[in-house]
Motif scaffolding. Sequence first.
Motif, PDB file in Angstrom:
ATOM      1  N   GLY A 164       5.712  -2.396  -3.922  1.00 20.28           N
ATOM      2  CA  GLY A 164       4.765  -3.242  -3.284  1.00 20.28           C
ATOM      3  C   GLY A 164       3.611  -2.362  -3.277  1.00 20.28           C
ATOM      4  N   ASN A 165       2.616  -2.560  -2.254  1.00 21.34           N
ATOM      5  CA  ASN A 165       1.400  -1.969  -2.350  1.00 21.34           C
ATOM      6  C   ASN A 165       1.318  -0.245  -2.195  1.00 21.34           C
ATOM      7  OD1 ASN A 165       0.140  -4.308  -2.595  1.00 21.34           O
ATOM      8  ND2 ASN A 165      -0.155  -4.674  -0.503  1.00 21.34           N
ATOM      9  N   ALA A 166       0.410   0.320  -2.552  1.00 21.02           N
ATOM     10  CA  ALA A 166       0.257   1.667  -2.105  1.00 21.02           C
ATOM     11  C   ALA A 166      -0.790   1.404  -1.126  1.00 21.02           C
ATOM     12  CB  ALA A 166      -0.598   2.442  -3.218  1.00 21.02           C
ATOM     13  N   SER A 167      -1.179   2.574  -0.404  1.00 20.10           N
ATOM     14  CA  SER A 167      -2.227   2.641   0.698  1.00 20.10           C
ATOM     15  C   SER A 167      -3.613   2.253  -0.140  1.00 20.10           C
ATOM     16  CB  SER A 167      -2.343   3.765   1.373  1.00 20.10           C
ATOM     17  OG  SER A 167      -3.355   3.966   2.432  1.00 20.10           O
ATOM     18  N   PRO A 168      -4.432   1.643   0.531  1.00 20.72           N
ATOM     19  CA  PRO A 168      -6.131   1.662   0.075  1.00 20.72           C
ATOM     20  C   PRO A 168      -6.424   3.118  -0.346  1.00 20.72           C
ATOM     21  CG  PRO A 168      -5.512   0.093   1.815  1.00 20.72           C
ATOM     22  CD  PRO A 168      -4.511   0.784   1.788  1.00 20.72           C
ATOM     23  N   GLN A 169      -6.950   2.936  -1.632  1.00 16.95           N
ATOM     24  CA  GLN A 169      -7.579   4.228  -2.028  1.00 16.95           C
ATOM     25  C   GLN A 169      -8.437   4.124  -3.258  1.00 16.95           C
ATOM     26  OE1 GLN A 169      -4.154   6.401  -4.321  1.00 16.95           O
ATOM     27  NE2 GLN A 169      -3.163   4.884  -3.045  1.00 16.95           N
ATOM     28  N   PRO A 170      -9.209   5.106  -3.718  1.00 19.26           N
ATOM     29  CA  PRO A 170     -10.002   4.750  -4.914  1.00 19.26           C
ATOM     30  C   PRO A 170      -8.979   4.351  -5.972  1.00 19.26           C
ATOM     31  CG  PRO A 170     -10.378   6.862  -3.954  1.00 19.26           C
ATOM     32  CD  PRO A 170      -9.419   6.232  -3.299  1.00 19.26           C
ATOM     33  N   ARG A 171      -9.564   3.729  -7.035  1.00 25.98           N
ATOM     34  CA  ARG A 171      -8.561   3.069  -8.100  1.00 25.98           C
ATOM     35  C   ARG A 171      -7.842   4.220  -9.164  1.00 25.98           C
ATOM     36  NH1 ARG A 171      -7.678  -1.379 -11.406  1.00 25.98           N
ATOM     37  NH2 ARG A 171      -7.483  -1.253 -13.479  1.00 25.98           N
ATOM     38  N   TRP A 172      -8.732   5.065  -9.165  1.00 31.35           N
ATOM     39  CA  TRP A 172      -8.086   6.121  -9.941  1.00 31.35           C
ATOM     40  C   TRP A 172      -7.133   7.031  -9.173  1.00 31.35           C
ATOM     41  CZ3 TRP A 172      -8.454  10.652  -7.147  1.00 31.35           C
ATOM     42  CH2 TRP A 172      -9.668  10.702  -6.080  1.00 31.35           C
ATOM     43  N   GLY A 173      -6.978   6.725  -7.970  1.00 24.17           N
ATOM     44  CA  GLY A 173      -5.947   7.547  -7.169  1.00 24.17           C
ATOM     45  C   GLY A 173      -4.511   6.873  -7.331  1.00 24.17           C
ATOM     46  N   ALA A 174      -4.457   5.448  -7.639  1.00 25.53           N
ATOM     47  CA  ALA A 174      -3.345   4.698  -7.737  1.00 25.53           C
ATOM     48  C   ALA A 174      -2.962   4.479  -9.313  1.00 25.53           C
ATOM     49  CB  ALA A 174      -3.537   3.364  -7.185  1.00 25.53           C
ATOM     50  N   ALA A 175      -3.420   5.267 -10.073  1.00 22.34           N
ATOM     51  CA  ALA A 175      -3.124   5.274 -11.475  1.00 22.34           C
ATOM     52  C   ALA A 175      -1.609   5.699 -11.539  1.00 22.34           C
ATOM     53  CB  ALA A 175      -4.078   5.943 -12.327  1.00 22.34           C
ATOM     54  N   LEU A 176      -1.045   5.052 -12.179  1.00 19.61           N
ATOM     55  CA  LEU A 176       0.522   5.541 -12.722  1.00 19.61           C
ATOM     56  C   LEU A 176       0.698   5.902 -14.072  1.00 19.61           C
ATOM     57  CD1 LEU A 176       2.400   2.417 -10.830  1.00 19.61           C
ATOM     58  CD2 LEU A 176       1.693   4.530  -9.945  1.00 19.61           C
ATOM     59  N   GLY A 177      -0.442   6.129 -14.739  1.00 17.32           N
ATOM     60  CA  GLY A 177      -0.011   6.108 -16.185  1.00 17.32           C
ATOM     61  C   GLY A 177      -1.631   5.448 -16.887  1.00 17.32           C
ATOM     62  N   PRO A 178      -1.833   5.886 -18.123  1.00 11.46           N
ATOM     63  CA  PRO A 178      -2.775   5.354 -18.829  1.00 11.46           C
ATOM     64  C   PRO A 178      -3.017   3.778 -18.804  1.00 11.46           C
ATOM     65  CG  PRO A 178      -2.083   6.818 -20.011  1.00 11.46           C
ATOM     66  CD  PRO A 178      -0.996   6.635 -19.059  1.00 11.46           C
ATOM     67  N   GLY A 179      -3.919   3.317 -17.970  1.00 12.22           N
ATOM     68  CA  GLY A 179      -4.259   1.808 -18.110  1.00 12.22           C
ATOM     69  C   GLY A 179      -3.145   1.073 -17.247  1.00 12.22           C
ATOM     70  N   ASN A 180      -2.432   1.684 -16.212  1.00 16.29           N
ATOM     71  CA  ASN A 180      -1.372   1.287 -15.312  1.00 16.29           C
ATOM     72  C   ASN A 180      -1.774   1.713 -14.031  1.00 16.29           C
ATOM     73  OD1 ASN A 180       0.964   0.208 -14.271  1.00 16.29           O
ATOM     74  ND2 ASN A 180       2.182   1.804 -14.874  1.00 16.29           N
ATOM     75  N   PHE A 181      -2.064   0.771 -13.233  1.00 16.99           N
ATOM     76  CA  PHE A 181      -2.307   0.979 -11.802  1.00 16.99           C
ATOM     77  C   PHE A 181      -1.769   0.204 -10.942  1.00 16.99           C
ATOM     78  CE2 PHE A 181      -6.266   1.752 -14.455  1.00 16.99           C
ATOM     79  CZ  PHE A 181      -6.938   2.795 -13.494  1.00 16.99           C
ATOM     80  N   GLN A 182      -1.495   0.557  -9.464  1.00 13.72           N
ATOM     81  CA  GLN A 182      -0.317   0.261  -8.645  1.00 13.72           C
ATOM     82  C   GLN A 182      -1.455  -0.950  -7.853  1.00 13.72           C
ATOM     83  OE1 GLN A 182       1.535   2.473  -5.836  1.00 13.72           O
ATOM     84  NE2 GLN A 182       2.813   1.054  -5.376  1.00 13.72           N
ATOM     85  N   GLN A 183      -1.044  -1.945  -7.477  1.00  9.03           N
ATOM     86  CA  GLN A 183      -1.831  -2.577  -6.497  1.00  9.03           C
ATOM     87  C   GLN A 183      -1.831  -1.813  -5.111  1.00  9.03           C
ATOM     88  OE1 GLN A 183      -0.580  -6.805  -6.227  1.00  9.03           O
ATOM     89  NE2 GLN A 183      -1.265  -6.986  -3.973  1.00  9.03           N
ATOM     90  N   VAL A 184      -3.114  -1.789  -4.460  1.00  7.37           N
ATOM     91  CA  VAL A 184      -3.296  -1.306  -3.200  1.00  7.37           C
ATOM     92  C   VAL A 184      -3.440  -2.418  -2.030  1.00  7.37           C
ATOM     93  CG1 VAL A 184      -4.002   0.733  -4.185  1.00  7.37           C
ATOM     94  CG2 VAL A 184      -5.782  -1.037  -3.482  1.00  7.37           C
ATOM     95  N   GLY A 185      -3.181  -2.146  -0.928  1.00  4.65           N
ATOM     96  CA  GLY A 185      -3.350  -3.027   0.267  1.00  4.65           C
ATOM     97  C   GLY A 185      -2.966  -2.527   1.566  1.00  4.65           C
ATOM     98  N   GLU A 186      -3.520  -3.149   2.664  1.00  3.35           N
ATOM     99  CA  GLU A 186      -2.935  -2.528   3.908  1.00  3.35           C
ATOM    100  C   GLU A 186      -1.545  -2.797   4.416  1.00  3.35           C
ATOM    101  OE1 GLU A 186      -6.283  -2.575   7.166  1.00  3.35           O
ATOM    102  OE2 GLU A 186      -7.190  -4.033   5.642  1.00  3.35           O
ATOM    103  N   ASP A 187      -0.837  -3.745   3.706  1.00  3.18           N
ATOM    104  CA  ASP A 187       0.405  -3.846   3.854  1.00  3.18           C
ATOM    105  C   ASP A 187       1.257  -2.812   3.059  1.00  3.18           C
ATOM    106  OD1 ASP A 187       3.048  -4.609   4.155  1.00  3.18           O
ATOM    107  OD2 ASP A 187       2.721  -6.675   3.476  1.00  3.18           O
ATOM    108  N   CYS A 188       1.122  -1.427   3.296  1.00  5.44           N
ATOM    109  CA  CYS A 188       1.649  -0.478   2.560  1.00  5.44           C
ATOM    110  C   CYS A 188       2.616   0.551   3.280  1.00  5.44           C
ATOM    111  CB  CYS A 188       0.511   0.428   2.197  1.00  5.44           C
ATOM    112  SG  CYS A 188      -0.190   1.266   3.558  1.00  5.44           S
TER     113      CYS A 188
END
Length: 515
Positions: free
Chosen positions: A59-83
Amino acid sequence: MASRLVVQTNEGLVRGRDEGAVLRWRSIPYAAPPAGEFRWRAPMPVTPWSGVRDATEFGNASPQPRWGAALGPGNFQQVGEDCLSLNVVTPAQPSATPRPVVVFIHGGGYIFGTSALALYSGVRLAERGDAVFVSMNYRLGPLGYLDLSSLATPGRPIDSNLGLRDQVAALEWVQRNIAAFGGDPGNVTIFGESAGGNAVTSLMVTPAAQGLFHRAIAQSSPAHWAHDSEDSARWARSFVDILGATPDTAIRAIERATPKELGKAMIALYRSVANEIPGHFPLEPVIDGDFFPQWPIAAFDEGNAHKVPLIIGANRRESSLFARIPDALPTTEERIEAMFAATDPKVRDRVVAAYPGYPGKSAARAIGSDVTFWHPSVEVAQAHSQHAPTYMYRYDFAPRLVSGIGLGATHGMEMMAVFGYGDTGVGRSMTALGGRREMRRVTHAMQDNWLTFARRGRPLSSWPAYTTGDRATMIFDAPPRVEFDPYSQRRRAWEGYERYHRRGGTSPGEPAIRA
């Protein structure tokens, strides 16, 4: 096999996935979404659900800068307060007896990070150690580690130490539910790296965490991280100023601001504080006199930490990574001299004399590394060893390629060994110029010690306990070895150094020391 994937928790049924050697459940909620009226509040209980909840995807990662939720090149995890969720990995093979439980707390400076990172999968630990692996998300940035409780009103309460409270709530979930996954709630080891290492040492001095874990491993912990309520209130006022609010509109501003807007204001505050007091950050636990009642190093000194076995240590060249990040650590002459500005000049002179070549780059970076990670870890080890079994290490190994680009055994490098990442594509690329066999040897040494410690409360017999008499320290290199009182000159030089406060805090009306 399908029935083994559906597990009854106290809150409801969850369905995981079969991955061959392991079974995995992802993003199981351990607390209610901390949004709306629950923003700025301690974690609240999950509302039980009916039916079977799918737990096969993150599910969501905690809200954070977009680069912080990077799981790999071009792959970002969705962030949200429901984390507020956690993940569980178990060996697929059934066990006749409950398995030890290892709970991982990710790092990221309390600004970024996610348990969904492939490095943190925990599969190799679960397999090699016949253990149940748990990892968690918790609130980050201003939503988790900026103390705004000074802004509270009778109609709008605000709690302190939200991220730390989240971690306690996750450990409470483990106590309620891990037996259903084959884990032993009476044998729980917490471990974490960097900010996650600070979370471990902070939990060790958090009264509400008493009895929730039974061993602890702190990797590269800035164990001294904490600030007082006076600083918290000052930074809270600065934060709402950055948001464009007044004291009269502060509550409305922090309630209505989006996570992205809060994050931008936090970065501005972070940079201001880091420049004002090098190495000090507004995103740290706060001494609130209640949930987190005492300066952490003082709590260890006075025997007020939970008396559980502890492994603690740091890497040989922690700050070679941070030297590339502006305003991160005191790794330059300018920032180091600012750090020492309010200390006894004799202390400053004694410390810099222990680093030949200062103010050269290499010596300056070593000071920044030691004051942030190594010296606080030594303080914890020598204090905790008076009350519970304590084991200290230093991680020295780096593949030839990593050393060649000037990093060496830098911050986070030991995570490759702890999580057995050397045999992945990323790991093999790091050993492309040599060192693959040595990497495997160091990996086996760290994993076997971590897992033996989790099972029995002590590492392998080749690793003696730390005492203030001989200061035995395991050096993880190829080959691993034990040294006694490594960096002894540096250790003695730092004696008597205080970071931002006198040990145990300041007296009423007495200004805190700014070091």
